[in-house]
Design a protein around this motif. Structure first.
Motif, PDB file in Angstrom:
ATOM      1  N   ALA A  52     -28.655 -32.816 -22.506  1.00  0.00           N
ATOM      2  CA  ALA A  52     -29.408 -31.828 -23.281  1.00  0.00           C
ATOM      3  C   ALA A  52     -29.055 -31.912 -24.761  1.00  0.00           C
ATOM      4  O   ALA A  52     -29.926 -31.823 -25.636  1.00  0.00           O
ATOM      5  CB  ALA A  52     -29.118 -30.429 -22.755  1.00  0.00           C
ATOM      6  N   LEU A  53     -27.779 -32.109 -25.050  1.00  0.00           N
ATOM      7  CA  LEU A  53     -27.326 -32.170 -26.438  1.00  0.00           C
ATOM      8  C   LEU A  53     -27.851 -33.409 -27.150  1.00  0.00           C
ATOM      9  O   LEU A  53     -28.308 -33.338 -28.290  1.00  0.00           O
ATOM     10  CB  LEU A  53     -25.791 -32.163 -26.470  1.00  0.00           C
ATOM     11  N   THR A  54     -27.797 -34.543 -26.479  1.00  0.00           N
ATOM     12  CA  THR A  54     -28.111 -35.806 -27.141  1.00  0.00           C
ATOM     13  C   THR A  54     -29.586 -36.184 -27.086  1.00  0.00           C
ATOM     14  O   THR A  54     -30.058 -36.950 -27.919  1.00  0.00           O
ATOM     15  CB  THR A  54     -27.289 -36.953 -26.531  1.00  0.00           C
ATOM     16  N   GLN A  55     -30.316 -35.643 -26.113  1.00  0.00           N
ATOM     17  CA  GLN A  55     -31.717 -36.028 -25.952  1.00  0.00           C
ATOM     18  C   GLN A  55     -32.695 -34.870 -26.067  1.00  0.00           C
ATOM     19  O   GLN A  55     -33.903 -35.071 -26.059  1.00  0.00           O
ATOM     20  CB  GLN A  55     -31.908 -36.716 -24.593  1.00  0.00           C
TER      21      GLN A  55
ATOM     22  N   LEU B 217     -38.288 -30.808 -19.663  1.00  0.00           N
ATOM     23  CA  LEU B 217     -38.307 -29.805 -18.597  1.00  0.00           C
ATOM     24  C   LEU B 217     -38.895 -28.502 -19.112  1.00  0.00           C
ATOM     25  O   LEU B 217     -38.521 -28.030 -20.175  1.00  0.00           O
ATOM     26  CB  LEU B 217     -36.899 -29.550 -18.062  1.00  0.00           C
ATOM     27  N   PRO B 218     -39.813 -27.911 -18.368  1.00  0.00           N
ATOM     28  CA  PRO B 218     -40.413 -26.651 -18.815  1.00  0.00           C
ATOM     29  C   PRO B 218     -39.421 -25.498 -18.727  1.00  0.00           C
ATOM     30  O   PRO B 218     -38.482 -25.532 -17.927  1.00  0.00           O
ATOM     31  CB  PRO B 218     -41.561 -26.459 -17.819  1.00  0.00           C
ATOM     32  N   SER B 219     -39.633 -24.499 -19.561  1.00  0.00           N
ATOM     33  CA  SER B 219     -38.782 -23.320 -19.490  1.00  0.00           C
ATOM     34  C   SER B 219     -39.174 -22.489 -18.267  1.00  0.00           C
ATOM     35  O   SER B 219     -40.222 -22.718 -17.646  1.00  0.00           O
ATOM     36  CB  SER B 219     -38.913 -22.485 -20.769  1.00  0.00           C
TER      37      SER B 219
ATOM     38  N   SER C 164     -27.350 -21.692 -19.558  1.00  0.00           N
ATOM     39  CA  SER C 164     -28.194 -22.858 -19.296  1.00  0.00           C
ATOM     40  C   SER C 164     -27.824 -24.029 -20.193  1.00  0.00           C
ATOM     41  O   SER C 164     -27.065 -23.904 -21.163  1.00  0.00           O
ATOM     42  CB  SER C 164     -29.659 -22.493 -19.551  1.00  0.00           C
ATOM     43  N   ALA C 165     -28.405 -25.172 -19.876  1.00  0.00           N
ATOM     44  CA  ALA C 165     -28.216 -26.353 -20.722  1.00  0.00           C
ATOM     45  C   ALA C 165     -28.775 -26.098 -22.120  1.00  0.00           C
ATOM     46  O   ALA C 165     -28.241 -26.593 -23.110  1.00  0.00           O
ATOM     47  CB  ALA C 165     -28.893 -27.563 -20.085  1.00  0.00           C
ATOM     48  N   ALA C 166     -29.840 -25.312 -22.202  1.00  0.00           N
ATOM     49  CA  ALA C 166     -30.406 -24.967 -23.518  1.00  0.00           C
ATOM     50  C   ALA C 166     -29.441 -24.086 -24.301  1.00  0.00           C
ATOM     51  O   ALA C 166     -29.280 -24.253 -25.526  1.00  0.00           O
ATOM     52  CB  ALA C 166     -31.745 -24.256 -23.328  1.00  0.00           C
ATOM     53  N   ASP C 167     -28.790 -23.134 -23.610  1.00  0.00           N
ATOM     54  CA  ASP C 167     -27.773 -22.307 -24.267  1.00  0.00           C
ATOM     55  C   ASP C 167     -26.654 -23.189 -24.803  1.00  0.00           C
ATOM     56  O   ASP C 167     -26.189 -23.023 -25.937  1.00  0.00           O
ATOM     57  CB  ASP C 167     -27.169 -21.303 -23.278  1.00  0.00           C
TER      58      ASP C 167
END
Length: 320
Positions: free
Chosen positions: A111-114, A119-121, A77-80
């Motif tokens: 995701a990295l910069t902001q 967005l909810p998990s 994911s983007a979170a990963d």
């Protein structure tokens, strides 16, 4: 943290076939650099030809991170990505090297910069409900439902894109807002990291030039054995065309061809068209970033111009 005290991290962004790898390697030939991939397809092992993955020789010459970190059956994911990229950047700096982020997955960059707070998990209960609805009515019906609450997101998804339809409906059910609205929220800086990310974008002054490159590169992939690569992935027996890995551009069209659903010429044309559509989406993301430094990727000196821009970024960290 005061913006001037943050460490400047160069980010070489751009659509597919814009010359990012060549520019990154040219920069790395002159500076102690380690590359952090910002590409959702390069994370998968065994998917080398169709992703235009840097070669083993290129990776041997310059350390690369976030390549081959997942099996094609696994999610990433983007979170990963955000967690892994921040960890890699810290380690690279600790070694006294310059981190260079390179890629075109703009959701990862966002995701990295902001950050990802908007967005909810994932919610297991909501997902189970949606999966039950899909089992009963089919994903096209859920796609139609999505179109009623988030037309912008539905318009860019195929009616059978189960993963993304489910996620978009999940976000709406959890927040009451369309995912397209949340993703388009005003830019904000993430103040939780000690880094200042500086985007340098390789963009075409003439999109037809980039389209021709895309066509040539797809043909080169086919000549290099791309269909055999996908045939080997299918032969594992644990992959299916709805997995995120197999929905990567090129792979889904090759899968269709190997299923006998389309002929070779159609597969080739659909692969080129899908890559051009990806390019269009990447450019739309990039052009929403007024702070980016633009390099014309069609210019004969594009690689050298990109290197100079990257050098200017890392020079900011040497000022007193």
């Amino acid at each position: 943290m005061n913006e001037s005290h943050r460490i400047a991290v160069a980010c070489l962004l751009g659509p597919t076939a814009s010359g990012k790898t060549a520019a990154a390697l040219a920069f790395a030939a002159r500076h102690a650099t380690e590359i952090v991939s910002v590409d959702s397809a390069l994370v998968y092992r065994g998917m080398d030809i169709g992703t235009a993955k840097p070669t083993l020789a290129e990776r041997a010459g310059v350390p690369h991170h976030l390549i081959d970190v997942r099996d094609p059956t696994e999610a990433y994911s983007a979170a990963d990505f955000r967690a892994d990229a921040l960890h890699a950047i810290g380690e690279i700096l600790a070694r006294g090297h310059a981190p260079l982020l390179v890629g075109g997955t703009m959701l990862y960059y966002k995701a990295l910069t902001q950050g990802l707070n908007d967005l909810p998990s994932a919610d297991a209960e909501v997902r189970a409900t949606l999966e039950a609805d899909a089992a009963r009515d089919g994903w096209p019906a859920l796609h139609a439902r999505l179109a009623g609450v988030d037309a912008a997101t539905a318009s860019r998804l195929a009616p059978n894109d189960a993963q993304r339809i489910q996620r978009a409906l999940e976000v709406f059910m959890l927040t009451g807002q369309p995912m397209s609205v949340l993703l388009a929220a005003p830019e904000r800086k993430d103040e939780s990291t000690p880094y200042r990310f500086v985007p340098i974008a390789l963009e075409p002054s003439d999109r037809a030039v980039l389209h021709a490159r895309i066509e040539q590169r797809f043909d080169a992939m086919l000549a290099a054995g791309f269909i055999d690569e996908v045939r080997g992935l299918r032969a594992r027996g644990d992959l299916d065309p709805n997995l995120p890995s197999m929905r990567c551009v090129g792979y889904r069209q090759a899968w269709e061809y190997l299923d006998g659903a389309i002929d070779y010429a159609t597969m080739r044309d659909k692969g080129v068209f899908a890559t051009r559509q990806l390019c269009k989406r990447q450019l739309t993301w990039l052009r929403s970033m007024p702070e980016r430094i633009v390099i014309d990727c069609c210019a004969p000196d594009a690689t050298e111009e990109a290197v100079r821009a990257l050098e200017a970024v890392i020079a900011q960290n040497e000022r007193p």
